[in-house]
Design a protein around this motif. Structure first.
Motif, PDB file in Angstrom:
ATOM      1  N   ALA A  65       0.816  -1.214   0.000  1.00 30.97           N
ATOM      2  CA  ALA A  65       0.000   0.000   0.000  1.00 30.97           C
ATOM      3  C   ALA A  65       0.846   1.258   0.000  1.00 30.97           C
ATOM      4  O   ALA A  65       0.390   2.317  -0.444  1.00 30.97           O
ATOM      5  N   THR A  66       2.088   1.171   0.500  1.00 26.03           N
ATOM      6  CA  THR A  66       2.965   2.344   0.489  1.00 26.03           C
ATOM      7  C   THR A  66       3.769   2.443  -0.810  1.00 26.03           C
ATOM      8  O   THR A  66       4.483   3.428  -1.019  1.00 26.03           O
ATOM      9  N   TRP A  67       3.675   1.409  -1.651  1.00 25.29           N
ATOM     10  CA  TRP A  67       4.418   1.396  -2.923  1.00 25.29           C
ATOM     11  C   TRP A  67       3.563   0.639  -3.950  1.00 25.29           C
ATOM     12  O   TRP A  67       3.947  -0.406  -4.452  1.00 25.29           O
ATOM     13  N   PRO A  68       2.378   1.170  -4.271  1.00 21.78           N
ATOM     14  CA  PRO A  68       1.444   0.410  -5.093  1.00 21.78           C
ATOM     15  C   PRO A  68       1.854   0.362  -6.559  1.00 21.78           C
ATOM     16  O   PRO A  68       2.340   1.352  -7.108  1.00 21.78           O
ATOM     17  N   PRO A  69       1.667  -0.785  -7.216  1.00 19.33           N
ATOM     18  CA  PRO A  69       1.946  -0.876  -8.648  1.00 19.33           C
ATOM     19  C   PRO A  69       0.999   0.023  -9.445  1.00 19.33           C
ATOM     20  O   PRO A  69      -0.089   0.381  -8.978  1.00 19.33           O
ATOM     21  N   LEU A  70       1.408   0.338 -10.655  1.00 19.98           N
ATOM     22  CA  LEU A  70       0.526   1.114 -11.520  1.00 19.98           C
ATOM     23  C   LEU A  70      -0.677   0.288 -11.948  1.00 19.98           C
ATOM     24  O   LEU A  70      -1.778   0.824 -12.132  1.00 19.98           O
ATOM     25  N   ARG A  71      -0.477  -1.009 -12.126  1.00 20.14           N
ATOM     26  CA  ARG A  71      -1.587  -1.905 -12.474  1.00 20.14           C
ATOM     27  C   ARG A  71      -1.479  -3.148 -11.593  1.00 20.14           C
ATOM     28  O   ARG A  71      -0.382  -3.679 -11.384  1.00 20.14           O
ATOM     29  N   THR A  72      -2.627  -3.599 -11.085  1.00 18.82           N
ATOM     30  CA  THR A  72      -2.660  -4.800 -10.253  1.00 18.82           C
ATOM     31  C   THR A  72      -3.692  -5.767 -10.806  1.00 18.82           C
ATOM     32  O   THR A  72      -4.871  -5.414 -10.954  1.00 18.82           O
ATOM     33  N   HIS A  73      -3.244  -6.958 -11.124  1.00 19.39           N
ATOM     34  CA  HIS A  73      -4.139  -8.033 -11.556  1.00 19.39           C
ATOM     35  C   HIS A  73      -4.340  -8.966 -10.368  1.00 19.39           C
ATOM     36  O   HIS A  73      -3.362  -9.424  -9.758  1.00 19.39           O
ATOM     37  N   ARG A 132       7.421   8.792 -11.139  1.00 21.81           N
ATOM     38  CA  ARG A 132       6.553   9.748 -10.454  1.00 21.81           C
ATOM     39  C   ARG A 132       5.162   9.156 -10.216  1.00 21.81           C
ATOM     40  O   ARG A 132       4.557   9.343  -9.166  1.00 21.81           O
ATOM     41  N   ARG A 133       4.647   8.409 -11.202  1.00 21.95           N
ATOM     42  CA  ARG A 133       3.313   7.821 -11.042  1.00 21.95           C
ATOM     43  C   ARG A 133       3.311   6.745  -9.950  1.00 21.95           C
ATOM     44  O   ARG A 133       2.357   6.640  -9.183  1.00 21.95           O
ATOM     45  N   ILE A 134       4.372   5.942  -9.872  1.00 22.34           N
ATOM     46  CA  ILE A 134       4.452   4.947  -8.796  1.00 22.34           C
ATOM     47  C   ILE A 134       4.494   5.639  -7.438  1.00 22.34           C
ATOM     48  O   ILE A 134       3.744   5.291  -6.514  1.00 22.34           O
ATOM     49  N   LEU A 135       5.353   6.618  -7.310  1.00 23.19           N
ATOM     50  CA  LEU A 135       5.519   7.306  -6.033  1.00 23.19           C
ATOM     51  C   LEU A 135       4.251   8.016  -5.594  1.00 23.19           C
ATOM     52  O   LEU A 135       3.916   8.041  -4.403  1.00 23.19           O
ATOM     53  N   ASP A 136       3.529   8.588  -6.529  1.00 15.84           N
ATOM     54  CA  ASP A 136       2.310   9.325  -6.196  1.00 15.84           C
ATOM     55  C   ASP A 136       1.120   8.410  -5.935  1.00 15.84           C
ATOM     56  O   ASP A 136       0.012   8.890  -5.680  1.00 15.84           O
ATOM     57  N   GLY A 137       1.328   7.103  -5.988  1.00 13.96           N
ATOM     58  CA  GLY A 137       0.229   6.173  -5.769  1.00 13.96           C
ATOM     59  C   GLY A 137      -0.172   6.007  -4.322  1.00 13.96           C
ATOM     60  O   GLY A 137      -1.171   5.344  -4.028  1.00 13.96           O
ATOM     61  N   ALA A 138       0.583   6.569  -3.398  1.00 16.84           N
ATOM     62  CA  ALA A 138       0.269   6.464  -1.969  1.00 16.84           C
ATOM     63  C   ALA A 138       0.502   7.823  -1.320  1.00 16.84           C
ATOM     64  O   ALA A 138       1.371   8.589  -1.757  1.00 16.84           O
ATOM     65  N   PRO A 139      -0.252   8.164  -0.261  1.00 21.14           N
ATOM     66  CA  PRO A 139       0.014   9.409   0.461  1.00 21.14           C
ATOM     67  C   PRO A 139       1.406   9.360   1.075  1.00 21.14           C
ATOM     68  O   PRO A 139       1.773   8.377   1.726  1.00 21.14           O
ATOM     69  N   ALA A 140       2.182  10.412   0.868  1.00 19.76           N
ATOM     70  CA  ALA A 140       3.581  10.385   1.310  1.00 19.76           C
ATOM     71  C   ALA A 140       4.106  11.804   1.430  1.00 19.76           C
ATOM     72  O   ALA A 140       3.489  12.771   0.945  1.00 19.76           O
ATOM     73  N   VAL A 141       5.249  11.922   2.080  1.00 22.15           N
ATOM     74  CA  VAL A 141       6.004  13.175   2.097  1.00 22.15           C
ATOM     75  C   VAL A 141       7.398  12.877   1.582  1.00 22.15           C
ATOM     76  O   VAL A 141       7.909  11.755   1.722  1.00 22.15           O
ATOM     77  N   TYR A 142       8.011  13.899   1.000  1.00 24.62           N
ATOM     78  CA  TYR A 142       9.312  13.760   0.352  1.00 24.62           C
ATOM     79  C   TYR A 142      10.257  14.784   0.951  1.00 24.62           C
ATOM     80  O   TYR A 142       9.962  15.977   0.968  1.00 24.62           O
TER      81      TYR A 142
END
Length: 424
Positions: A188-196, A320-330
């Motif tokens: 959940a902290t590093w979600p794939p762009l697509r999940t089957h 960027r799309r992978i990283l933005d898939g979960a709420p986070a701070v940088y």
């Protein structure tokens, strides 16, 4: 996670000439401490490291010889410890499911350099990897330095198991691995762009091949037909033009899936430790000369810093799309306005997952890794997180050293297995 290089000893399972070195050193250290004489029967047992290597887990701390690296089978053994399984001839107090720490020894000339702590930290990682539910050891009131070390590592007293030997009261202490977040929280902290999601409930992630975490299958259920489940995983990855990668461990498939992967020709791509700590009693980050910028999305400076060290040549848009898939701070460390280090803190349930710690090679050995980690944990606590985890490849001794000193303890170990190519 990557950290700055370290000049500490290499701690590893004893191989080759390590074994002889471990036996000689253990006897030498016990004699030097006045615990026994050179002709004592126990001295002969200490020298017989070959039997320990066969019946238990024998670890050594090794420093390089002049002009060497300490890697491989070379180097000088400066410390050793044994992890004895329950029921083995070396276990004195271990109960079923426990490993017992025995024969911890450091060469007299190498003391005061943290070698014992390095050995014990690695011993706990080995214990978790071995599936131990607990680690036990015996100590005495006179061993004050050792007890301070055990306190730091989280060992607790177990008076009901204390015993006596030759009139000396022996105290038993135990260490229990902390709860791991589990594969679903980690994902959940590093979600794939697509999940089957397979028919059996396995989650198969695909993200253009950028990082195994976002491009691997999680066997989070135990299907009746493992072979059919793996057939489906391989079809998904073949359709995506990606290698078939499966995360396997106690919470993701277990031994049944591991055996099936081996039979199909999957190779070990990496072994990874999951380290955790609570956010209670967190050390405070000390403000320094380097500014730290915090953003809620990976800006160009953060992304360039991370990719430049970790994944040079990777597609920035995919990252960027992978990283933005979960709420986070940088968090980005700036030196005279130039980004020199970065870390990410992502949130799921009451956990914060730390990742992407990188330091520019020119800025290493300045404590930036420690500073950014503590700042990220401070922010996470302010946002309501109660526990933190991070994932470190098992061979990364420098990272293990840093995080142990920050209070992280091993909770889980998993591995990625990748289907070997047949067209090579």
């Amino acid at each position: 996670m990557k950290v700055e290089a370290s000049t500490g000893p290499v701690v590893r399972r004893a191989v080759g000439t390590d074994v002889d070195g471990a036996g000689a050193l253990a006897a030498e250290a016990y004699v030097a401490d006045g615990l026994l004489s050179g002709d004592d029967e126990y001295a002969a047992e200490l020298r017989d490291a070959h039997r320990r290597a066969r019946e238990a887990i024998l670890l050594v701390a090794v420093v390089p010889r002049s002009g060497g690296t300490g890697e491989g089978t070379g180097g000088v053994v400066v410390g050793t410890v044994t992890l004895a399984p329950y029921g083995s001839s070396y276990a004195e107090v271990a109960e079923p499911g426990e490993l017992e720490v025995r024969m911890l020894a450091v060469a007299p000339e190498a003391r005061g350099r943290g070698v014992a702590e390095e050995l014990m930290t690695e011993a706990l990682r080995f214990a978790v990897a071995d599936g131990a539910r607990r680690v036990a050891l015996s100590t005495s009131d006179a061993m004050r330095a050792a007890q301070r070390l055990y306190d730091r590592l989280g060992f607790v007293e177990d008076p009901s198991r204390d015993w006596a030997h030759d009139g000396i009261q022996v105290r038993v202490r135990t260490w229990t691995p902390p709860d791991a977040p589990g594969a679903l929280v980690e994902a959940a902290t590093w979600p794939p762009l697509r999940t089957h999601v397979t028919a059996d409930g396995w989650r198969v992630g695909a993200s253009g091949g950028l990082t195994r975490r976002a491009n691997s299958a999680l066997p989070v259920t135990r299907p009746a037909d493992v072979e059919a489940a793996l057939d489906e995983v391989e079809r998904v990855y073949a359709d995506a033009g990606l290698p078939s990668v499966v995360r396997v461990g106690p919470g993701t498939g277990g031994d049944d899936v591991e055996r099936a992967l081996v039979a199909r020709g999957y190779r070990v791509a990496s072994d990874t430790d999951v380290l955790v700590r609570t956010l209670d009693g967190l050390p405070r980050a000390v403000p320094g000369r380097v500014d730290v910028r915090v953003t809620s999305h990976p800006d160009d400076a953060w992304l360039t810093t991370w990719l430049g060290v970790k994944s040079a040549g990777a597609d920035a848009g995919t990252a960027r799309r992978i990283l933005d898939g979960a709420p986070a701070v940088y968090l980005t460390a700036l030196d005279a306005g130039r980004p020199v280090a970065a870390i990410r803190a992502a949130f799921a349930e009451d956990w914060v997952g730390l990742s992407c710690l990188v330091v520019d090679p020119a800025a290493r050995r300045r404590g930036l890794g420690r500073t950014l980690t503590l700042r990220a944990l401070d922010l996470a606590r302010e946002r309501g997180a109660r526990r933190a985890f991070l994932q470190v490849e098992a061979h990364n001794a420098a990272a293990a050293r840093l995080y142990a000193r920050l209070g992280f303890a091993p909770a889980d170990r998993y591995r990625y297995r990748e289907l070997a190519r047949t067209d090579a």
